[in-house]
Design a protein around this motif. Structure first.
Motif, PDB file in Angstrom:
ATOM      1  N   ALA A   1      22.933  10.370  33.410  1.00  0.00           N
ATOM      2  CA  ALA A   1      23.341   9.634  34.613  1.00  0.00           C
ATOM      3  C   ALA A   1      24.733   9.043  34.495  1.00  0.00           C
ATOM      4  O   ALA A   1      25.498   9.006  35.474  1.00  0.00           O
ATOM      5  N   ASP A   2      25.093   8.590  33.301  1.00  0.00           N
ATOM      6  CA  ASP A   2      26.376   7.922  33.107  1.00  0.00           C
ATOM      7  C   ASP A   2      27.424   8.817  32.445  1.00  0.00           C
ATOM      8  O   ASP A   2      28.338   8.343  31.781  1.00  0.00           O
ATOM      9  N   GLU A   3      27.303  10.130  32.641  1.00  0.00           N
ATOM     10  CA  GLU A   3      28.221  11.077  32.016  1.00  0.00           C
ATOM     11  C   GLU A   3      28.907  11.963  33.054  1.00  0.00           C
ATOM     12  O   GLU A   3      28.491  12.054  34.210  1.00  0.00           O
ATOM     13  N   LEU A   4      29.933  12.656  32.584  1.00  0.00           N
ATOM     14  CA  LEU A   4      30.626  13.691  33.334  1.00  0.00           C
ATOM     15  C   LEU A   4      30.667  14.955  32.483  1.00  0.00           C
ATOM     16  O   LEU A   4      30.794  14.883  31.261  1.00  0.00           O
ATOM     17  N   VAL A   5      30.559  16.093  33.133  1.00  0.00           N
ATOM     18  CA  VAL A   5      30.790  17.374  32.476  1.00  0.00           C
ATOM     19  C   VAL A   5      32.037  17.986  33.112  1.00  0.00           C
ATOM     20  O   VAL A   5      32.079  18.204  34.328  1.00  0.00           O
ATOM     21  N   ILE A   6      33.049  18.228  32.301  1.00  0.00           N
ATOM     22  CA  ILE A   6      34.301  18.790  32.773  1.00  0.00           C
ATOM     23  C   ILE A   6      34.449  20.194  32.179  1.00  0.00           C
ATOM     24  O   ILE A   6      34.274  20.382  30.975  1.00  0.00           O
ATOM     25  N   VAL A   7      34.784  21.171  33.030  1.00  0.00           N
ATOM     26  CA  VAL A   7      34.735  22.577  32.636  1.00  0.00           C
ATOM     27  C   VAL A   7      36.063  23.282  32.899  1.00  0.00           C
ATOM     28  O   VAL A   7      36.686  23.101  33.951  1.00  0.00           O
ATOM     29  N   ALA A   8      36.487  24.090  31.938  1.00  0.00           N
ATOM     30  CA  ALA A   8      37.568  25.066  32.126  1.00  0.00           C
ATOM     31  C   ALA A   8      36.961  26.442  31.889  1.00  0.00           C
ATOM     32  O   ALA A   8      36.195  26.636  30.943  1.00  0.00           O
ATOM     33  N   ALA A   9      37.286  27.395  32.752  1.00  0.00           N
ATOM     34  CA  ALA A   9      36.678  28.722  32.651  1.00  0.00           C
ATOM     35  C   ALA A   9      37.729  29.793  32.867  1.00  0.00           C
ATOM     36  O   ALA A   9      38.781  29.550  33.483  1.00  0.00           O
ATOM     37  N   GLY A  10      37.450  30.999  32.369  1.00  0.00           N
ATOM     38  CA  GLY A  10      38.407  32.079  32.529  1.00  0.00           C
ATOM     39  C   GLY A  10      37.791  33.438  32.323  1.00  0.00           C
ATOM     40  O   GLY A  10      36.626  33.568  31.916  1.00  0.00           O
ATOM     41  N   SER A  11      38.585  34.473  32.603  1.00  0.00           N
ATOM     42  CA  SER A  11      38.157  35.863  32.446  1.00  0.00           C
ATOM     43  C   SER A  11      39.340  36.677  31.956  1.00  0.00           C
ATOM     44  O   SER A  11      40.499  36.376  32.286  1.00  0.00           O
ATOM     45  N   THR A  12      39.043  37.734  31.207  1.00  0.00           N
ATOM     46  CA  THR A  12      40.100  38.600  30.693  1.00  0.00           C
ATOM     47  C   THR A  12      40.398  39.772  31.616  1.00  0.00           C
ATOM     48  O   THR A  12      41.238  40.617  31.287  1.00  0.00           O
ATOM     49  N   GLY A  13      39.732  39.838  32.745  1.00  0.00           N
ATOM     50  CA  GLY A  13      39.978  40.960  33.647  1.00  0.00           C
ATOM     51  C   GLY A  13      39.238  40.806  34.956  1.00  0.00           C
ATOM     52  O   GLY A  13      38.697  39.738  35.267  1.00  0.00           O
ATOM     53  N   PRO A  14      39.180  41.872  35.731  1.00  0.00           N
ATOM     54  CA  PRO A  14      38.576  41.822  37.055  1.00  0.00           C
ATOM     55  C   PRO A  14      37.060  41.968  37.007  1.00  0.00           C
ATOM     56  O   PRO A  14      36.469  42.146  35.942  1.00  0.00           O
ATOM     57  N   ARG A  15      36.453  41.888  38.186  1.00  0.00           N
ATOM     58  CA  ARG A  15      35.033  42.228  38.306  1.00  0.00           C
ATOM     59  C   ARG A  15      34.826  43.676  37.878  1.00  0.00           C
ATOM     60  O   ARG A  15      35.746  44.500  37.982  1.00  0.00           O
ATOM     61  N   PRO A  16      33.619  44.036  37.453  1.00  0.00           N
ATOM     62  CA  PRO A  16      33.345  45.438  37.146  1.00  0.00           C
ATOM     63  C   PRO A  16      33.521  46.309  38.395  1.00  0.00           C
ATOM     64  O   PRO A  16      33.078  45.945  39.481  1.00  0.00           O
ATOM     65  N   HIS A  17      34.195  47.424  38.276  1.00  0.00           N
ATOM     66  CA  HIS A  17      34.374  48.415  39.342  1.00  0.00           C
ATOM     67  C   HIS A  17      34.938  47.831  40.638  1.00  0.00           C
ATOM     68  O   HIS A  17      34.387  48.049  41.724  1.00  0.00           O
ATOM     69  N   PRO A  18      36.016  47.062  40.603  1.00  0.00           N
ATOM     70  CA  PRO A  18      36.558  46.502  41.854  1.00  0.00           C
ATOM     71  C   PRO A  18      37.061  47.617  42.765  1.00  0.00           C
ATOM     72  O   PRO A  18      37.786  48.509  42.321  1.00  0.00           O
ATOM     73  N   ARG A  19      36.694  47.569  44.037  1.00  0.00           N
ATOM     74  CA  ARG A  19      37.105  48.630  44.957  1.00  0.00           C
ATOM     75  C   ARG A  19      37.058  48.179  46.424  1.00  0.00           C
ATOM     76  O   ARG A  19      36.687  48.960  47.309  1.00  0.00           O
ATOM     77  N   ILE A  20      37.439  46.939  46.685  1.00  0.00           N
ATOM     78  CA  ILE A  20      37.455  46.455  48.062  1.00  0.00           C
ATOM     79  C   ILE A  20      38.865  46.092  48.508  1.00  0.00           C
ATOM     80  O   ILE A  20      39.055  45.298  49.424  1.00  0.00           O
ATOM     81  N   GLY A  21      39.850  46.705  47.884  1.00  0.00           N
ATOM     82  CA  GLY A  21      41.219  46.505  48.324  1.00  0.00           C
ATOM     83  C   GLY A  21      41.813  45.198  47.862  1.00  0.00           C
ATOM     84  O   GLY A  21      41.264  44.496  47.013  1.00  0.00           O
ATOM     85  N   ASP A  22      42.939  44.875  48.442  1.00  0.00           N
ATOM     86  CA  ASP A  22      43.706  43.709  48.020  1.00  0.00           C
ATOM     87  C   ASP A  22      44.245  43.019  49.254  1.00  0.00           C
ATOM     88  O   ASP A  22      44.600  43.660  50.237  1.00  0.00           O
ATOM     89  N   ARG A  23      44.345  41.703  49.200  1.00  0.00           N
ATOM     90  CA  ARG A  23      44.813  40.949  50.360  1.00  0.00           C
ATOM     91  C   ARG A  23      46.231  41.314  50.770  1.00  0.00           C
ATOM     92  O   ARG A  23      46.593  41.238  51.945  1.00  0.00           O
ATOM     93  N   LYS A  24      47.039  41.750  49.832  1.00  0.00           N
ATOM     94  CA  LYS A  24      48.427  42.089  50.149  1.00  0.00           C
ATOM     95  C   LYS A  24      48.536  43.439  50.853  1.00  0.00           C
ATOM     96  O   LYS A  24      49.559  43.729  51.477  1.00  0.00           O
ATOM     97  N   THR A  25      47.529  44.290  50.743  1.00  0.00           N
ATOM     98  CA  THR A  25      47.580  45.619  51.358  1.00  0.00           C
ATOM     99  C   THR A  25      46.559  45.783  52.477  1.00  0.00           C
ATOM    100  O   THR A  25      46.429  46.863  53.033  1.00  0.00           O
ATOM    101  N   ASP A  26      45.827  44.716  52.808  1.00  0.00           N
ATOM    102  CA  ASP A  26      44.850  44.798  53.896  1.00  0.00           C
ATOM    103  C   ASP A  26      45.545  45.075  55.228  1.00  0.00           C
ATOM    104  O   ASP A  26      46.671  44.611  55.463  1.00  0.00           O
ATOM    105  N   PRO A  27      44.881  45.797  56.127  1.00  0.00           N
ATOM    106  CA  PRO A  27      45.417  45.925  57.490  1.00  0.00           C
ATOM    107  C   PRO A  27      45.308  44.589  58.217  1.00  0.00           C
ATOM    108  O   PRO A  27      44.557  43.704  57.793  1.00  0.00           O
ATOM    109  N   ALA A  28      46.050  44.447  59.298  1.00  0.00           N
ATOM    110  CA  ALA A  28      45.946  43.242  60.119  1.00  0.00           C
ATOM    111  C   ALA A  28      44.610  43.261  60.854  1.00  0.00           C
ATOM    112  O   ALA A  28      44.337  44.174  61.627  1.00  0.00           O
ATOM    113  N   VAL A  29      43.772  42.283  60.573  1.00  0.00           N
ATOM    114  CA  VAL A  29      42.446  42.212  61.185  1.00  0.00           C
ATOM    115  C   VAL A  29      42.352  40.916  61.979  1.00  0.00           C
ATOM    116  O   VAL A  29      42.512  39.829  61.425  1.00  0.00           O
TER     117      VAL A  29
END
Length: 206
Positions: free
Chosen positions: A168-196
């Motif tokens: 009750a009287d504590e805090l948990v502070i977290v730092a997290a990271g990854s060495t790469g992308p999601r497995p099999h990423p294939r949904i495009g990129d925000r910089k190359t998306d068409p105007a929607v």
């Protein structure tokens, strides 16, 4: 021989490091298998019992920089070096006797965020999660690319949980990271998306 606590001013009870490697996803091995890790510090909440009008800045300036250094150092070690870290995120879990602002105070100021970004050679704003919870509750920490926040392949999450924290009287502070992308990423990129827009999708939305 047991070493003295090098950061006694943190009120540190424990540090928990979690690491995982996705070997297969969808029945196939990713082209770039990525490791994810989270490092969580369980500390005494210095503001428990203080009023909602209390200025938090003195404790933030004293505690947050040391937390940033401690957590990022262990994250770098868990993931194999600064250059290996491609995505990052941060989080706070506040024990039930504290305010949600107590967690935010230690992750949303330059005394933590700016230092974490610099230690990890990042440029992006660090995405985050925070909540108030009893001990053992899981928290999903979002991650994205540390220098190219629009890189959708690196939008991912890691779940952190400590069975006996926060008290009750504590805090948990977290730092997290990854060495790469999601497995099999294939949904495009925000910089190359068409105007929607709503107008461009009128035939679909009608």
């Amino acid at each position: 021989m047991q070493q003295d606590d090098p950061t006694p001013h943190l009120g540190l009870r424990k540090v928990v490091v979690y690491r995982e490697l996705v070997v297969t996803e969808g029945g196939e091995r990713p082209a770039r298998p990525a490791s994810q890790a989270s490092v969580a510090a369980v500390i005494a909440n210095p503001w428990v019992g203080t009023g909602a009008g209390r200025d938090l800045s003195a404790e933030v300036e004293r505690i947050a920089p040391a937390l940033a250094r401690l957590l990022t150092a262990k994250l770098i070690d868990a993931l194999g070096g600064v250059d290996a870290v491609e995505a990052f995120g941060k989080a706070a879990v506040v024990g039930t006797a504290g305010e949600i602002e107590h967690g935010g105070a230690l992750i949303h100021t330059p005394y933590f965020g700016n230092l974490m970004r610099e230690f990890l050679d990042g440029e992006s704003i660090i995405c985050f999660a925070d909540t108030r919870a009893e001990a053992g509750e899981a928290l999903v920490v979002p991650l994205w690319h540390k220098t190219q926040a629009a890189t959708r392949s690196h939008y991912q999450t890691i779940t952190t949980r400590i069975s006996d924290a926060p008290r009750a009287d504590e805090l948990v502070i977290v730092a997290a990271g990854s060495t790469g992308p999601r497995p099999h990423p294939r949904i495009g990129d925000r910089k190359t998306d068409p105007a929607v827009t709503v107008k461009s999708l009128e035939s679909v939305l009608s």
